[in-house]
Enzyme design. Structure first.
Site, PDB file in Angstrom:
ATOM      1  CG  ASP A 170      38.840  33.368  39.755  1.00  0.00           C
ATOM      2  OD1 ASP A 170      37.738  33.470  40.085  1.00  0.00           O
ATOM      3  OD2 ASP A 170      39.985  34.154  39.820  1.00  0.00           O
ATOM      4  CB  CYS A 171      35.620  30.924  42.949  1.00  0.00           C
ATOM      5  SG  CYS A 171      36.353  32.214  43.499  1.00  0.00           S
TER       6      CYS A 171
END
Length: 735
Positions: free
Chosen positions: A464-465
């Site tokens: 997700d980063c």
């Protein structure tokens, strides 16, 4: 050796009548935060000359709880007025490399591992650090029973109370301090350290305050197992494998701190009976109910019995021991090299330091570099010094801020462009450009093109980063007035990495694809955490990847790996729908809880054209939120939702969670304005005159049971929610 006396630095014992008044504190005007390409370290200036040469910044003063000197702003009349005021404040906290920083605290089991490691490795503890750690721990002591919990909002436990009592004594607190007397009483009420979880017993054994027989085995031979074995360590979640790797090495080496007068005294203070009378071997499985979140399975107990009674005494040859220690040491060395000794996190970092101390000796480069790197985890605030849950949230928060400003339609306003260009420059600098050397040997996932949660140096891919950073880059670089810093080739590198991370289910996990079965939770030895042994599919991570891939194809390059991207998105959306509960909700694993996950899930469904008007599942999710709206228009969810798995209302509505729901309803194109406007009014009503919001309840979570703070969320998500509302319904006056 850093053996700190039970008196304060001026030699005056703590007052027994009013200990808080007698507690020393450092001069807050002397603290400075240094940010070097995202590496954040706090420094205490000793001379007036240093103070003149390095002035305290607005960000420094904000973090320390000092007056910032920022002006009172005109009262907002519209949502965008409020968003502009928030950006005006938050922009002043941007650091020179372009990122934002913050406390990433909450867990109360991190400092003990660090302080014990400092003590047993004879690492000098500067007075200003010991003072501020004491201040923080006393500030976070439970005011009713005197104990400490797993995290700052949790109930007192053996893990929190035993470990923090011990390190307060190592840092100079007197056993006669009334607060320590109360803490000791609470610890005894809970049964003492023999009722602590596995990690507590490990650290106390290292310190020499518990016999090794009380610690369940952590055999390094596990790392010699062939990869095909279903429970081989490479299949475990990355955090648990990086904790048990150095732990197994240290235990196998039999390292214990040399006995000192203080450790001998602690032995008599923390137990409910004389130390010499305790049968430690009989307490390997003893644990307090308050600590026993994930009870050990019968399978794990049998496995431990076999190790203790058969493997270790009869089958573990010297040759096997040496091979296991050599291989685990090689993996520790590779982790240090791949992160420049920053390590994955604040639990494994001190353990790797101790392992290097055992293997290389106190004067080695590895030990010296580890000692420097421990400061990356330390954070100073008005309450004192804590240990962050990672070495920061630099990339994560910076990416979200960019998206919030763009969503609000404010990205091309001249006054915010310099801030956003600096933020883009930071993301450009922080993208990981190469894979780990021999990544298969050390079981690392591909990372070329990825972004980490914190910094490039830390170097761990997070799905997700990477996705949120990629979206932020695309959003800014497609605007004609912004520079194109991240090349097409590097953007495609990020896409290539994301496409390697999908699980067979269709969902996405955090650091790497799922490698093991959920049955591995039967071997969960940590006891205080749930869902810790393997990776899991998460609606948050899955949504981030779905929206990043969709944005890439629609706004950047529709032809690159088109078929694979479409198939990946289709499978991921199917998993998100499958993960939805019958009541319309999703369980969140990284924020509290159903509110957080629902925002992400509805964003992913919106990205593929699923809205309230055309999808019953989306309408059901919206109704789940509307049924829980509070009287003041906001939403508030307790951390108990995470631990219990059932939506639990907070006593008070929360600005951050309210913004998550506003965003969710707007993503879903919920048709009625009134409930959303009511929520917007609540958010605007709590905004301070300088554009900020006050800190409210804790926002984040990991492993179901431990909460963690995201204080920048109170700026980022209001900007996004208010901007999205104005875009949808018009920037009208909100009464």
């Amino acid at each position: 050796m850093a053996r700190l006396r039970e008196k304060q630095p001026n030699g005056v014992p703590l007052s027994r009548k009013n200990p808080e008044a007698a507690d020393p504190r450092t001069d807050p005007s002397r603290w400075r935060l240094l940010d070097e390409h995202g590496r954040q370290t706090w420094h205490y200036l000793q001379s007036d000359e240093d103070i003149k040469e390095w002035p305290q910044s607005i960000a420094d003063r904000y973090f320390l709880g000092l007056p910032t000197g920022l002006p009172t702003l005109p009262g907002p009349e519209t949502p965008l007025d409020a968003a502009q005021n928030a950006i005006a404040y938050f922009s002043q906290l941007q650091l020179p490399p372009g990122n934002w920083a913050c406390e990433y605290g909450g867990p109360l089991f991190l400092l003990p591992g660090l302080v014990i490691t400092w003590y047993v490795t004879e690492t000098p503890i500067p007075t200003h650090i010991s003072i501020e750690i004491r201040r923080y721990l006393f500030a976070r002591q439970n005011p009713v029973d005197g104990g400490w919990g797993l995290h700052v909002e949790g109930e007192s436990s053996v893990f929190g109370t035993a470990m923090n009592y011990v390190i307060l004594r190592l840092l100079g607190a007197s056993e006669e301090d009334p607060r320590m007397i109360q803490a000791r009483g609470m610890l005894h009420k809970l049964g003492g350290p023999i009722n602590g979880p596995h990690w507590a017993k490990f650290w106390l054994s290292v310190l020499g305050c518990m016999e090794p027989e009380a610690v369940n085995p952590v055999p390094p031979e596990l790392w010699l197992l062939p990869d095909w074995v279903p429970f081989a360590p490479w299949r475990w979640w990355i955090h648990i494998r990086q904790v048990y790797l150095p732990m197994s090495y240290i235990v196998s080496k039999g390292f214990r701190c040399t006995s000192t007068p203080l450790t001998r005294q602690l032995r008599e203070e923390i137990y409910t009976q004389p130390y010499s009378s305790i049968n430690f071997a009989s307490h390997r499985n003893s644990i307090s109910p308050t600590d026993n979140y994930h009870p050990k399975s019968m399978l794990l107990n049998i496995f431990n019995q076999l190790l203790v009674n058969i493997w270790n005494p009869y089958m573990r040859t010297e040759s096997i021991r040496q091979r296991a220690e050599q291989w685990t040491w090689d993996l520790i060395r590779r982790e240090d090299a791949n992160t420049d000794f920053a390590n994955l996190g604040p639990v494994s970092g001190p353990m790797n330091l101790l392992a290097c101390y055992v293997h290389d000796g106190p004067d080695s480069y590895a030990v010296a570099r580890h000692r420097e790197r421990m400061h990356d985890f330390l954070w100073v605030k008005d309450e004192g010094m804590l240990m962050n849950g990672t070495n920061g949230v630099q990339t994560w928060d910076t990416a979200f801020l960019i998206q919030a400003v763009v969503e609000a339609g404010l990205a091309e306003e001249p006054k915010w462009k310099p801030m956003l260009i600096k933020a883009l420059e930071f993301l450009d600098d922080q993208q990981i450009r190469e894979d780990c050397p021999e990544q298969d040997v050390c079981y690392r996932h591909r990372r070329k093109g990825a972004w980490a949660f914190s910094t490039r140096e830390q170097g761990y891919t997070v799905s997700d980063c990477t996705s949120e950073a990629l979206k932020s880059v695309i959003l800014l670089q497609r605007l004609p007035s912004f520079p194109k810093l991240v090349s097409d080739e590097r953007i495609k590198d990020a896409i290539d990495t994301l496409l390697t991370m999908q699980n067979p289910s269709g969902g996405f996990a955090s650091y790497e694809a799922i490698r093991g079965s959920q049955y591995l939770e039967y071997l969960n030895a940590a006891e205080v955490f749930g869902r810790i042994m393997i990776e899991y599919d998460y609606p948050e991570c899955t949504t981030a990847v779905v929206t990043a891939l969709a944005m890439f194809s629609r706004a950047h390059d529709a032809s690159y790996r088109q078929v694979e991207i479409e198939a990946t998105i289709s499978k991921a959306v199917a998993w998100i729908l499958k993960d939805q509960r019958k009541d319309g909700s999703w369980y969140g694993s990284w924020g509290i809880c159903f509110t957080y996950a629902g925002m992400f899930a509805l964003e992913s469904l919106a990205s593929v054209g699923r809205y309230c008007s055309n999808d019953e599942r989306v309408a059901l999710a919206c109704q789940f939120f509307l049924d829980r709206q509070m009287a003041d228009g906001g939403w508030g969810e307790s951390y108990k939702s995470c631990t219990d798995g059932v939506y639990t209302q907070h006593a008070k509505s929360q600005v951050v969670q309210t913004c998550w729901v506003i965003i969710a309803l707007l993503e879903a194109q919920y048709p009625e304005r009134e409930p959303i406007e009511k929520a917007v009014r609540m958010v605007m009503s709590r905004q301070q005159q300088d554009g900020s919001w006050k800190q409210e309840a804790i926002e984040g979570v990991f492993n179901k049971s431990c909460m963690i703070t995201y204080p920048n969320y109170k700026f980022i998500f209001p900007v996004k929610a208010l901007g999205m509302f104005a875009k949808r319904f018009g920037n009208l006056k909100v009464q």
